[in-house]
Design a protein around this motif. Structure first.
Motif, PDB file in Angstrom:
ATOM      1  N   LYS A  82       0.833  -1.188   0.000  1.00 25.10           N
ATOM      2  CA  LYS A  82       0.000   0.000   0.000  1.00 25.10           C
ATOM      3  C   LYS A  82       0.876   1.248   0.000  1.00 25.10           C
ATOM      4  N   LYS A  83       1.999   1.138   0.713  1.00 29.44           N
ATOM      5  CA  LYS A  83       2.924   2.259   0.749  1.00 29.44           C
ATOM      6  C   LYS A  83       3.447   2.536  -0.671  1.00 29.44           C
ATOM      7  N   ALA A  84       3.688   1.443  -1.410  1.00 30.81           N
ATOM      8  CA  ALA A  84       4.222   1.600  -2.762  1.00 30.81           C
ATOM      9  C   ALA A  84       3.162   2.129  -3.721  1.00 30.81           C
ATOM     10  N   THR A  85       1.926   1.625  -3.633  1.00 25.54           N
ATOM     11  CA  THR A  85       0.925   1.990  -4.646  1.00 25.54           C
ATOM     12  C   THR A  85       0.042   3.149  -4.193  1.00 25.54           C
ATOM     13  N   GLU A  86      -0.045   3.354  -2.899  1.00 29.50           N
ATOM     14  CA  GLU A  86      -0.927   4.379  -2.321  1.00 29.50           C
ATOM     15  C   GLU A  86      -2.387   4.126  -2.621  1.00 29.50           C
ATOM     16  N   THR A  87      -2.740   2.905  -2.996  1.00 25.37           N
ATOM     17  CA  THR A  87      -4.157   2.614  -3.233  1.00 25.37           C
ATOM     18  C   THR A  87      -4.551   1.347  -2.494  1.00 25.37           C
ATOM     19  N   LEU A  88      -5.851   1.228  -2.230  1.00 26.95           N
ATOM     20  CA  LEU A  88      -6.359  -0.004  -1.634  1.00 26.95           C
ATOM     21  C   LEU A  88      -6.938  -0.878  -2.734  1.00 26.95           C
ATOM     22  N   SER A  89      -6.697  -2.172  -2.609  1.00 30.33           N
ATOM     23  CA  SER A  89      -7.223  -3.126  -3.589  1.00 30.33           C
ATOM     24  C   SER A  89      -7.240  -4.489  -2.918  1.00 30.33           C
ATOM     25  N   ILE A  90      -7.698  -5.500  -3.640  1.00 30.08           N
ATOM     26  CA  ILE A  90      -7.682  -6.860  -3.088  1.00 30.08           C
ATOM     27  C   ILE A  90      -6.269  -7.254  -2.648  1.00 30.08           C
ATOM     28  N   GLU A 248     -16.351   3.885  -8.841  1.00 28.02           N
ATOM     29  CA  GLU A 248     -15.556   3.999 -10.071  1.00 28.02           C
ATOM     30  C   GLU A 248     -14.054   3.999  -9.759  1.00 28.02           C
ATOM     31  N   GLN A 249     -13.653   4.768  -8.740  1.00 31.28           N
ATOM     32  CA  GLN A 249     -12.229   4.826  -8.399  1.00 31.28           C
ATOM     33  C   GLN A 249     -11.738   3.475  -7.885  1.00 31.28           C
ATOM     34  N   GLU A 250     -12.598   2.807  -7.106  1.00 34.63           N
ATOM     35  CA  GLU A 250     -12.205   1.480  -6.611  1.00 34.63           C
ATOM     36  C   GLU A 250     -12.018   0.502  -7.770  1.00 34.63           C
TER      37      GLU A 250
END
Ligand code: HEM
Length: 450
Positions: A82-90, A248-250
Protein backbone atom coordinates in the motif's frame (compact mmCIF):
# COMPACT_ATOMS: atom_id res chain seq x y z
CA UNK A 1 -3.02 -33.66 7.12
CA UNK A 2 0.05 -31.54 7.69
CA UNK A 3 3.06 -32.51 9.80
CA UNK A 4 3.24 -31.32 13.41
CA UNK A 5 5.63 -28.38 13.80
CA UNK A 6 9.16 -29.42 14.58
CA UNK A 7 11.45 -27.71 17.02
CA UNK A 8 12.57 -24.41 15.53
CA UNK A 9 15.98 -22.89 15.85
CA UNK A 10 16.22 -19.16 15.54
CA UNK A 11 19.05 -16.91 14.68
CA UNK A 12 19.22 -13.25 15.63
CA UNK A 13 21.58 -10.65 14.26
CA UNK A 14 22.51 -7.76 16.52
CA UNK A 15 20.58 -5.22 14.49
CA UNK A 16 23.45 -2.70 14.48
CA UNK A 17 24.23 -0.52 11.46
CA UNK A 18 27.24 -2.56 10.36
CA UNK A 19 25.27 -5.76 10.68
CA UNK A 20 22.41 -4.15 8.74
CA UNK A 21 24.69 -3.15 5.87
CA UNK A 22 26.25 -6.64 5.75
CA UNK A 23 22.81 -8.27 5.72
CA UNK A 24 21.56 -5.89 3.04
CA UNK A 25 24.57 -6.68 0.86
CA UNK A 26 23.96 -10.42 1.20
CA UNK A 27 20.25 -9.89 0.55
CA UNK A 28 20.98 -7.82 -2.55
CA UNK A 29 22.89 -10.79 -4.04
CA UNK A 30 19.61 -12.65 -4.31
CA UNK A 31 16.79 -13.93 -2.13
CA UNK A 32 17.40 -17.59 -2.94
CA UNK A 33 21.05 -17.61 -1.94
CA UNK A 34 20.35 -15.50 1.14
CA UNK A 35 17.47 -17.71 2.32
CA UNK A 36 19.33 -20.96 1.57
CA UNK A 37 22.24 -19.83 3.71
CA UNK A 38 19.95 -18.80 6.57
CA UNK A 39 18.16 -22.13 6.37
CA UNK A 40 21.42 -24.12 6.34
CA UNK A 41 22.83 -22.23 9.28
CA UNK A 42 19.74 -21.72 11.45
CA UNK A 43 17.07 -24.34 10.74
CA UNK A 44 13.31 -23.98 10.34
CA UNK A 45 13.04 -20.28 11.24
CA UNK A 46 15.76 -17.65 10.99
CA UNK A 47 15.50 -14.09 12.25
CA UNK A 48 17.46 -11.14 10.91
CA UNK A 49 17.32 -7.40 11.29
CA UNK A 50 17.99 -4.56 8.91
CA UNK A 51 18.23 -1.10 10.46
CA UNK A 52 15.79 -1.87 13.26
CA UNK A 53 13.31 -3.76 11.05
CA UNK A 54 12.82 -7.36 12.18
CA UNK A 55 12.35 -10.25 9.76
CA UNK A 56 11.65 -13.94 10.41
CA UNK A 57 12.12 -16.31 7.50
CA UNK A 58 9.98 -19.44 7.83
CA UNK A 59 11.16 -22.55 5.97
CA UNK A 60 9.02 -25.29 7.50
CA UNK A 61 5.70 -26.03 5.67
CA UNK A 62 3.70 -26.73 8.87
CA UNK A 63 4.73 -23.35 10.29
CA UNK A 64 3.89 -21.55 7.04
CA UNK A 65 0.48 -23.20 7.10
CA UNK A 66 -0.03 -22.11 10.71
CA UNK A 67 0.73 -18.50 9.71
CA UNK A 68 -1.51 -18.50 6.61
CA UNK A 69 -4.43 -20.57 7.91
CA UNK A 70 -4.90 -20.92 11.66
CA UNK A 71 -3.26 -17.63 12.61
CA UNK A 72 -3.83 -15.51 9.51
CA UNK A 73 -5.67 -12.96 11.66
CA UNK A 74 -2.42 -12.29 13.57
CA UNK A 75 -0.79 -10.97 10.39
CA UNK A 76 -1.56 -8.36 7.80
CA UNK A 77 -0.22 -8.21 4.31
CA UNK A 78 -0.95 -4.95 2.63
CA UNK A 79 1.07 -2.26 4.42
CA UNK A 80 4.22 -2.49 2.34
CA UNK A 81 2.43 -2.72 -1.00
CA UNK A 82 0.00 0.00 0.00
CA UNK A 83 2.92 2.26 0.75
CA UNK A 84 4.22 1.60 -2.76
CA UNK A 85 0.93 1.99 -4.65
CA UNK A 86 -0.93 4.38 -2.32
CA UNK A 87 -4.16 2.61 -3.23
CA UNK A 88 -6.36 0.00 -1.63
CA UNK A 89 -7.22 -3.13 -3.59
CA UNK A 90 -7.68 -6.86 -3.09
CA UNK A 91 -3.89 -7.10 -3.03
CA UNK A 92 -3.25 -4.38 -0.44
CA UNK A 93 -6.37 -4.41 1.78
CA UNK A 94 -6.59 -6.45 4.99
CA UNK A 95 -9.29 -7.78 7.32
CA UNK A 96 -12.97 -7.12 6.50
CA UNK A 97 -12.11 -4.72 3.68
CA UNK A 98 -10.04 -7.45 2.00
CA UNK A 99 -12.84 -9.98 2.42
CA UNK A 100 -15.40 -7.62 0.85
CA UNK A 101 -13.10 -6.95 -2.14
CA UNK A 102 -12.26 -10.63 -2.56
CA UNK A 103 -15.95 -11.60 -2.55
CA UNK A 104 -16.51 -9.10 -5.36
CA UNK A 105 -13.46 -10.17 -7.39
CA UNK A 106 -13.87 -13.96 -7.25
CA UNK A 107 -16.95 -14.15 -9.57
CA UNK A 108 -14.66 -12.86 -12.35
CA UNK A 109 -12.93 -16.25 -12.24
CA UNK A 110 -15.84 -18.74 -12.29
CA UNK A 111 -15.75 -21.44 -15.00
CA UNK A 112 -18.25 -19.53 -17.16
CA UNK A 113 -16.23 -16.30 -16.83
CA UNK A 114 -13.09 -18.24 -17.76
CA UNK A 115 -14.75 -19.71 -20.83
CA UNK A 116 -15.46 -16.14 -21.91
CA UNK A 117 -11.72 -15.32 -21.73
CA UNK A 118 -10.51 -18.46 -23.47
CA UNK A 119 -11.15 -17.35 -27.08
CA UNK A 120 -8.96 -14.29 -26.72
CA UNK A 121 -6.19 -16.44 -25.20
CA UNK A 122 -6.39 -18.92 -28.06
CA UNK A 123 -6.55 -16.33 -30.84
CA UNK A 124 -3.67 -14.26 -29.45
CA UNK A 125 -1.47 -17.35 -29.06
CA UNK A 126 -2.27 -18.69 -32.55
CA UNK A 127 -1.47 -15.24 -33.98
CA UNK A 128 1.86 -15.21 -32.13
CA UNK A 129 2.68 -18.77 -33.24
CA UNK A 130 1.98 -17.88 -36.88
CA UNK A 131 4.36 -14.93 -36.70
CA UNK A 132 7.36 -17.16 -35.84
CA UNK A 133 9.51 -18.51 -38.66
CA UNK A 134 11.55 -21.70 -38.85
CA UNK A 135 15.14 -21.17 -37.63
CA UNK A 136 14.31 -17.79 -36.10
CA UNK A 137 16.40 -16.89 -33.04
CA UNK A 138 14.58 -14.66 -30.58
CA UNK A 139 14.14 -13.73 -26.93
CA UNK A 140 11.45 -16.11 -25.71
CA UNK A 141 11.09 -14.31 -22.39
CA UNK A 142 10.21 -11.15 -24.29
CA UNK A 143 7.67 -13.09 -26.36
CA UNK A 144 6.03 -14.54 -23.22
CA UNK A 145 5.71 -11.07 -21.68
CA UNK A 146 4.31 -9.64 -24.95
CA UNK A 147 1.85 -12.48 -25.35
CA UNK A 148 0.65 -12.24 -21.75
CA UNK A 149 0.13 -8.49 -22.21
CA UNK A 150 -1.89 -8.86 -25.39
CA UNK A 151 -3.99 -11.55 -23.70
CA UNK A 152 -4.56 -9.21 -20.73
CA UNK A 153 -5.51 -6.34 -23.08
CA UNK A 154 -8.33 -8.42 -24.58
CA UNK A 155 -9.52 -10.43 -21.58
CA UNK A 156 -9.56 -7.47 -19.20
CA UNK A 157 -11.00 -4.82 -21.52
CA UNK A 158 -12.85 -6.67 -24.31
CA UNK A 159 -12.14 -6.77 -28.04
CA UNK A 160 -13.99 -3.65 -29.13
CA UNK A 161 -11.99 -1.30 -26.91
CA UNK A 162 -8.74 -2.52 -28.54
CA UNK A 163 -6.49 -1.41 -25.69
CA UNK A 164 -2.92 -1.16 -26.94
CA UNK A 165 -0.76 -3.62 -24.93
CA UNK A 166 1.92 -0.90 -24.94
CA UNK A 167 -0.39 1.30 -22.84
CA UNK A 168 -0.55 -1.50 -20.27
CA UNK A 169 3.21 -2.04 -20.41
CA UNK A 170 3.89 1.70 -19.97
CA UNK A 171 1.51 1.86 -17.06
CA UNK A 172 3.02 -1.19 -15.32
CA UNK A 173 6.53 0.24 -15.82
CA UNK A 174 5.30 3.54 -14.38
CA UNK A 175 3.84 1.71 -11.42
CA UNK A 176 7.11 -0.17 -10.78
CA UNK A 177 9.04 3.11 -10.81
CA UNK A 178 6.64 4.70 -8.34
CA UNK A 179 6.60 1.54 -6.20
CA UNK A 180 10.40 1.54 -5.94
CA UNK A 181 10.29 5.20 -4.90
CA UNK A 182 7.59 4.31 -2.39
CA UNK A 183 10.12 2.26 -0.46
CA UNK A 184 12.49 5.23 0.05
CA UNK A 185 12.37 7.34 3.21
CA UNK A 186 10.26 10.51 2.63
CA UNK A 187 8.78 8.79 -0.42
CA UNK A 188 5.51 10.75 -0.28
CA UNK A 189 7.45 13.97 -0.68
CA UNK A 190 9.82 12.62 -3.37
CA UNK A 191 6.93 11.22 -5.41
CA UNK A 192 5.32 14.63 -5.59
CA UNK A 193 8.41 16.42 -6.89
CA UNK A 194 8.03 17.35 -10.58
CA UNK A 195 10.93 15.07 -11.63
CA UNK A 196 10.89 13.89 -15.25
CA UNK A 197 10.68 10.23 -14.15
CA UNK A 198 7.75 10.72 -11.80
CA UNK A 199 5.87 12.91 -14.30
CA UNK A 200 6.20 10.33 -17.11
CA UNK A 201 5.32 7.48 -14.73
CA UNK A 202 2.16 9.28 -13.64
CA UNK A 203 1.23 10.06 -17.26
CA UNK A 204 1.64 6.38 -18.21
CA UNK A 205 -0.51 5.24 -15.27
CA UNK A 206 -3.17 7.83 -16.16
CA UNK A 207 -3.25 6.62 -19.80
CA UNK A 208 -4.36 3.18 -18.59
CA UNK A 209 -6.79 4.67 -16.07
CA UNK A 210 -8.57 6.35 -19.00
CA UNK A 211 -8.91 3.00 -20.76
CA UNK A 212 -10.31 1.41 -17.59
CA UNK A 213 -12.86 4.25 -17.28
CA UNK A 214 -13.89 3.70 -20.89
CA UNK A 215 -14.25 -0.06 -20.27
CA UNK A 216 -16.41 0.73 -17.21
CA UNK A 217 -18.60 3.02 -19.34
CA UNK A 218 -19.01 0.29 -22.00
CA UNK A 219 -19.81 -2.32 -19.32
CA UNK A 220 -22.50 -0.09 -17.81
CA UNK A 221 -23.99 0.64 -21.23
CA UNK A 222 -23.86 -3.06 -22.19
CA UNK A 223 -25.79 -4.04 -19.04
CA UNK A 224 -24.47 -7.58 -18.57
CA UNK A 225 -23.87 -8.45 -22.22
CA UNK A 226 -20.08 -8.23 -21.99
CA UNK A 227 -17.69 -10.94 -20.83
CA UNK A 228 -14.47 -9.02 -20.17
CA UNK A 229 -12.97 -8.89 -16.68
CA UNK A 230 -13.80 -5.19 -16.17
CA UNK A 231 -17.44 -5.94 -17.01
CA UNK A 232 -17.50 -8.73 -14.40
CA UNK A 233 -16.11 -6.36 -11.77
CA UNK A 234 -18.64 -3.64 -12.71
CA UNK A 235 -21.49 -6.11 -12.20
CA UNK A 236 -20.11 -7.52 -8.93
CA UNK A 237 -22.42 -6.70 -6.04
CA UNK A 238 -22.48 -7.82 -2.40
CA UNK A 239 -26.12 -7.69 -1.28
CA UNK A 240 -25.29 -8.21 2.37
CA UNK A 241 -22.63 -5.50 2.57
CA UNK A 242 -23.38 -1.79 3.16
CA UNK A 243 -20.88 -0.81 0.45
CA UNK A 244 -22.52 -3.06 -2.18
CA UNK A 245 -20.18 -2.92 -5.18
CA UNK A 246 -17.06 -1.03 -6.22
CA UNK A 247 -17.12 2.73 -6.85
CA UNK A 248 -15.56 4.00 -10.07
CA UNK A 249 -12.23 4.83 -8.40
CA UNK A 250 -12.20 1.48 -6.61
CA UNK A 251 -12.74 -0.25 -9.96
CA UNK A 252 -9.80 1.60 -11.49
CA UNK A 253 -7.58 0.58 -8.55
CA UNK A 254 -8.74 -3.04 -8.55
CA UNK A 255 -8.20 -3.52 -12.28
CA UNK A 256 -4.72 -2.10 -11.97
CA UNK A 257 -3.87 -4.30 -8.96
CA UNK A 258 -5.15 -7.45 -10.69
CA UNK A 259 -3.18 -6.59 -13.83
CA UNK A 260 -0.01 -6.29 -11.77
CA UNK A 261 -0.70 -9.61 -10.02
CA UNK A 262 -1.54 -11.32 -13.30
CA UNK A 263 0.87 -10.22 -15.93
CA UNK A 264 4.42 -10.87 -14.85
CA UNK A 265 3.85 -14.05 -12.84
CA UNK A 266 2.25 -15.79 -15.82
CA UNK A 267 4.85 -14.59 -18.33
CA UNK A 268 7.73 -15.58 -16.04
CA UNK A 269 6.26 -19.06 -15.47
CA UNK A 270 5.79 -19.61 -19.20
CA UNK A 271 9.42 -18.72 -19.87
CA UNK A 272 10.52 -21.30 -17.26
CA UNK A 273 8.23 -23.95 -18.79
CA UNK A 274 9.81 -23.51 -22.22
CA UNK A 275 13.28 -23.51 -20.65
CA UNK A 276 12.65 -26.87 -18.94
CA UNK A 277 11.07 -28.38 -22.06
CA UNK A 278 14.13 -27.43 -24.09
CA UNK A 279 16.36 -29.17 -21.55
CA UNK A 280 14.15 -32.25 -21.21
CA UNK A 281 13.45 -33.65 -24.71
CA UNK A 282 11.56 -36.70 -23.38
CA UNK A 283 9.09 -34.46 -21.51
CA UNK A 284 8.72 -32.26 -24.59
CA UNK A 285 7.94 -35.28 -26.77
CA UNK A 286 5.36 -36.54 -24.28
CA UNK A 287 3.70 -33.12 -24.21
CA UNK A 288 3.62 -33.03 -28.03
CA UNK A 289 2.12 -36.53 -28.11
CA UNK A 290 -0.63 -35.50 -25.67
CA UNK A 291 -1.44 -32.36 -27.64
CA UNK A 292 -1.49 -34.26 -30.98
CA UNK A 293 -3.67 -37.02 -29.59
CA UNK A 294 -6.21 -34.66 -28.01
CA UNK A 295 -6.32 -31.94 -30.67
CA UNK A 296 -5.34 -33.80 -33.85
CA UNK A 297 -4.08 -30.58 -35.44
CA UNK A 298 -7.06 -28.32 -34.67
CA UNK A 299 -6.85 -25.30 -32.35
CA UNK A 300 -7.71 -26.08 -28.71
CA UNK A 301 -11.04 -25.14 -27.17
CA UNK A 302 -12.02 -24.42 -23.57
CA UNK A 303 -13.28 -28.01 -23.11
CA UNK A 304 -9.85 -29.44 -24.04
CA UNK A 305 -8.02 -27.84 -21.14
CA UNK A 306 -9.02 -30.40 -18.51
CA UNK A 307 -7.85 -33.23 -20.78
CA UNK A 308 -4.30 -31.92 -21.15
CA UNK A 309 -3.03 -33.54 -17.96
CA UNK A 310 0.62 -33.86 -18.93
CA UNK A 311 0.71 -30.24 -20.12
CA UNK A 312 -0.59 -29.21 -16.67
CA UNK A 313 1.99 -31.46 -15.03
CA UNK A 314 4.74 -29.67 -16.97
CA UNK A 315 3.51 -26.36 -15.54
CA UNK A 316 3.38 -27.71 -11.96
CA UNK A 317 6.82 -29.24 -12.26
CA UNK A 318 8.24 -26.04 -13.72
CA UNK A 319 6.75 -24.07 -10.78
CA UNK A 320 8.27 -26.57 -8.36
CA UNK A 321 11.80 -26.47 -9.82
CA UNK A 322 11.78 -22.73 -10.56
CA UNK A 323 8.94 -21.20 -8.50
CA UNK A 324 8.14 -17.70 -9.81
CA UNK A 325 7.07 -16.41 -6.38
CA UNK A 326 9.95 -17.20 -4.02
CA UNK A 327 8.29 -16.12 -0.77
CA UNK A 328 5.21 -14.47 0.77
CA UNK A 329 5.48 -11.54 3.17
CA UNK A 330 3.26 -10.83 6.20
CA UNK A 331 3.60 -8.44 9.15
CA UNK A 332 2.68 -9.60 12.67
CA UNK A 333 0.00 -7.31 14.18
CA UNK A 334 0.55 -8.90 17.59
CA UNK A 335 3.04 -11.27 19.24
CA UNK A 336 2.56 -14.68 17.58
CA UNK A 337 3.86 -18.18 18.32
CA UNK A 338 4.58 -20.30 15.26
CA UNK A 339 5.36 -23.76 16.57
CA UNK A 340 7.73 -22.97 19.40
CA UNK A 341 9.08 -19.90 17.68
CA UNK A 342 8.17 -16.46 18.96
CA UNK A 343 7.42 -13.75 16.36
CA UNK A 344 7.21 -10.33 18.05
CA UNK A 345 4.59 -7.79 16.94
CA UNK A 346 5.82 -5.71 13.98
CA UNK A 347 8.07 -8.47 12.58
CA UNK A 348 7.84 -9.21 8.85
CA UNK A 349 7.45 -12.95 8.37
CA UNK A 350 8.85 -14.17 5.05
CA UNK A 351 7.45 -17.58 4.14
CA UNK A 352 9.94 -19.29 1.84
CA UNK A 353 7.66 -21.14 -0.62
CA UNK A 354 10.64 -22.43 -2.54
CA UNK A 355 12.39 -24.29 0.30
CA UNK A 356 10.07 -27.32 0.71
CA UNK A 357 9.60 -27.61 -3.07
CA UNK A 358 13.28 -28.49 -3.38
CA UNK A 359 13.48 -31.02 -0.52
CA UNK A 360 14.11 -34.76 -0.90
CA UNK A 361 11.75 -35.21 2.07
CA UNK A 362 8.80 -34.25 -0.15
CA UNK A 363 10.03 -34.80 -3.70
CA UNK A 364 12.36 -37.59 -4.82
CA UNK A 365 15.32 -36.27 -6.82
CA UNK A 366 14.15 -32.71 -6.22
CA UNK A 367 16.70 -31.16 -8.60
CA UNK A 368 15.35 -33.11 -11.57
CA UNK A 369 12.50 -31.95 -13.81
CA UNK A 370 10.03 -34.88 -13.74
CA UNK A 371 6.46 -33.82 -14.74
CA UNK A 372 5.29 -37.44 -14.35
CA UNK A 373 5.40 -37.04 -10.57
CA UNK A 374 2.24 -34.87 -10.81
CA UNK A 375 0.25 -37.56 -12.60
CA UNK A 376 0.13 -39.66 -9.42
CA UNK A 377 -2.24 -38.68 -6.63
CA UNK A 378 -0.14 -37.38 -3.72
CA UNK A 379 -2.13 -37.45 -0.49
CA UNK A 380 0.79 -37.32 1.89
CA UNK A 381 2.16 -33.92 0.89
CA UNK A 382 1.82 -31.13 3.49
CA UNK A 383 -0.24 -28.23 2.10
CA UNK A 384 2.69 -25.81 1.97
CA UNK A 385 5.19 -28.30 0.50
CA UNK A 386 3.94 -27.15 -2.91
CA UNK A 387 2.03 -23.87 -2.85
CA UNK A 388 3.16 -21.69 -5.78
CA UNK A 389 -0.21 -19.86 -5.64
CA UNK A 390 -0.20 -19.39 -1.86
CA UNK A 391 -3.02 -20.68 0.35
CA UNK A 392 -5.85 -19.65 2.68
CA UNK A 393 -7.83 -16.45 2.45
CA UNK A 394 -5.30 -14.91 0.03
CA UNK A 395 -4.91 -17.88 -2.30
CA UNK A 396 -4.29 -16.53 -5.82
CA UNK A 397 -7.60 -15.24 -7.19
CA UNK A 398 -6.42 -15.82 -10.77
CA UNK A 399 -5.14 -19.38 -10.28
CA UNK A 400 -7.58 -20.83 -12.86
CA UNK A 401 -7.07 -17.92 -15.26
CA UNK A 402 -3.28 -18.40 -15.08
CA UNK A 403 -3.45 -22.18 -15.45
CA UNK A 404 -5.79 -21.92 -18.43
CA UNK A 405 -3.59 -19.34 -20.14
CA UNK A 406 -0.43 -21.39 -19.60
CA UNK A 407 -1.96 -24.70 -20.75
CA UNK A 408 -3.31 -23.03 -23.92
CA UNK A 409 -0.03 -21.31 -24.73
CA UNK A 410 2.05 -24.48 -24.24
CA UNK A 411 -0.41 -26.60 -26.23
CA UNK A 412 -0.70 -24.20 -29.18
CA UNK A 413 3.05 -23.62 -29.41
CA UNK A 414 3.78 -27.37 -29.08
CA UNK A 415 1.51 -28.13 -32.03
CA UNK A 416 3.97 -26.46 -34.37
CA UNK A 417 7.20 -25.44 -32.61
CA UNK A 418 10.16 -26.63 -30.65
CA UNK A 419 12.11 -23.88 -28.94
CA UNK A 420 15.76 -24.78 -28.23
CA UNK A 421 17.59 -22.62 -25.73
CA UNK A 422 20.70 -21.29 -27.47
CA UNK A 423 23.13 -20.91 -24.51
CA UNK A 424 23.89 -24.02 -22.47
CA UNK A 425 23.63 -23.98 -18.70
CA UNK A 426 21.30 -22.27 -16.27
CA UNK A 427 20.41 -18.70 -17.30
CA UNK A 428 21.28 -15.70 -15.09
CA UNK A 429 18.37 -14.89 -12.78
CA UNK A 430 17.16 -12.04 -10.63
CA UNK A 431 15.05 -12.96 -7.62
CA UNK A 432 14.43 -10.02 -5.36
CA UNK A 433 10.65 -10.53 -5.51
CA UNK A 434 10.00 -12.78 -8.48
CA UNK A 435 12.36 -15.56 -9.57
CA UNK A 436 12.97 -14.80 -13.26
CA UNK A 437 15.60 -14.76 -15.99
CA UNK A 438 17.48 -11.48 -15.91
CA UNK A 439 18.89 -11.28 -19.43
CA UNK A 440 16.12 -12.78 -21.52
CA UNK A 441 16.14 -16.33 -22.89
CA UNK A 442 17.44 -16.70 -26.41
CA UNK A 443 15.95 -19.66 -28.31
CA UNK A 444 15.96 -21.03 -31.83
CA UNK A 445 12.55 -22.04 -33.21
CA UNK A 446 12.33 -25.30 -35.15
CA UNK A 447 9.22 -26.51 -36.94
CA UNK A 448 8.25 -29.96 -35.66
CA UNK A 449 9.13 -32.55 -38.28
CA UNK A 450 5.97 -34.69 -38.09
C1 HEM B 1 1.70 -18.36 -12.73
C2 HEM B 1 0.97 -17.29 -12.45
C3 HEM B 1 0.66 -16.83 -11.06
C4 HEM B 1 1.27 -17.11 -9.87
C5 HEM B 1 2.46 -18.03 -9.62
C6 HEM B 1 0.55 -16.39 -8.85
C7 HEM B 1 0.85 -16.45 -7.50
C8 HEM B 1 0.15 -15.80 -6.52
C9 HEM B 1 0.41 -15.91 -5.11
C10 HEM B 1 1.52 -16.75 -4.49
C11 HEM B 1 -0.52 -15.14 -4.46
C12 HEM B 1 -0.69 -15.01 -2.97
C13 HEM B 1 0.05 -13.84 -2.41
C14 HEM B 1 0.01 -13.81 -0.89
O1 HEM B 1 -0.57 -14.68 -0.23
O2 HEM B 1 0.62 -12.89 -0.35
C15 HEM B 1 -1.32 -14.50 -5.47
C16 HEM B 1 -2.35 -13.61 -5.20
C17 HEM B 1 -3.12 -13.02 -6.17
N1 HEM B 1 -3.11 -13.30 -7.52
FE1 HEM B 1 -1.88 -14.57 -8.45
N2 HEM B 1 -0.46 -15.68 -9.43
C18 HEM B 1 -0.44 -15.93 -10.78
C19 HEM B 1 -1.31 -15.42 -11.73
C20 HEM B 1 -2.37 -14.59 -11.46
C21 HEM B 1 -3.35 -14.15 -12.45
C22 HEM B 1 -3.33 -14.54 -13.92
C23 HEM B 1 -4.22 -13.32 -11.80
C24 HEM B 1 -5.44 -12.59 -12.35
C25 HEM B 1 -5.90 -12.67 -13.56
C26 HEM B 1 -3.81 -13.27 -10.42
C27 HEM B 1 -4.44 -12.51 -9.44
C28 HEM B 1 -4.09 -12.53 -8.11
C29 HEM B 1 -4.74 -11.70 -7.11
C30 HEM B 1 -5.87 -10.71 -7.36
C31 HEM B 1 -4.13 -12.01 -5.90
C32 HEM B 1 -4.46 -11.40 -4.54
C33 HEM B 1 -5.42 -12.31 -3.78
C34 HEM B 1 -5.73 -11.83 -2.37
O3 HEM B 1 -4.87 -11.20 -1.74
O4 HEM B 1 -6.85 -12.10 -1.92
N3 HEM B 1 -2.69 -14.05 -10.25
N4 HEM B 1 -0.93 -14.94 -6.72
Amino acid sequence: MSDPPRKTVSHRTSGGWLDGIKTLRRRAHGTTEFFERLHREHGDVADYRVFGNRFSVVFEPALMEEALMKKHGCFYKGAQQKKATETLSIVTADGDDHKWRRDLVQPSFTPSALEGYSNAMIEETVRRSEAISDGQVFDLDHMCHDLSLSIAARTFFGDDLAVDPEVIRGSLDGYRRMATMGLLPASRFIKRLPLRKTVTARQAIRALDEQVLEAIRLARAGAGARSDLVAHLVQAWDEGHPRGGFSEQELVDEVFAILIAAHESTAVTLTWCFYHLSNNPAARERLEAEVDERLGGRAPEFADIQHLAFTSAVIDESMRVTPPVAYLGRTAVEDVELGCHHIPKGTTAQLSLRTPMRKEEYFQEPERFIPERWLEQRRDLPRMAFAPFGTGNRFCSGFRFATMEMVLVLAIMAQRWRFDVVSPGFPPVVDFIMYKVSEGLEVRARVRSS
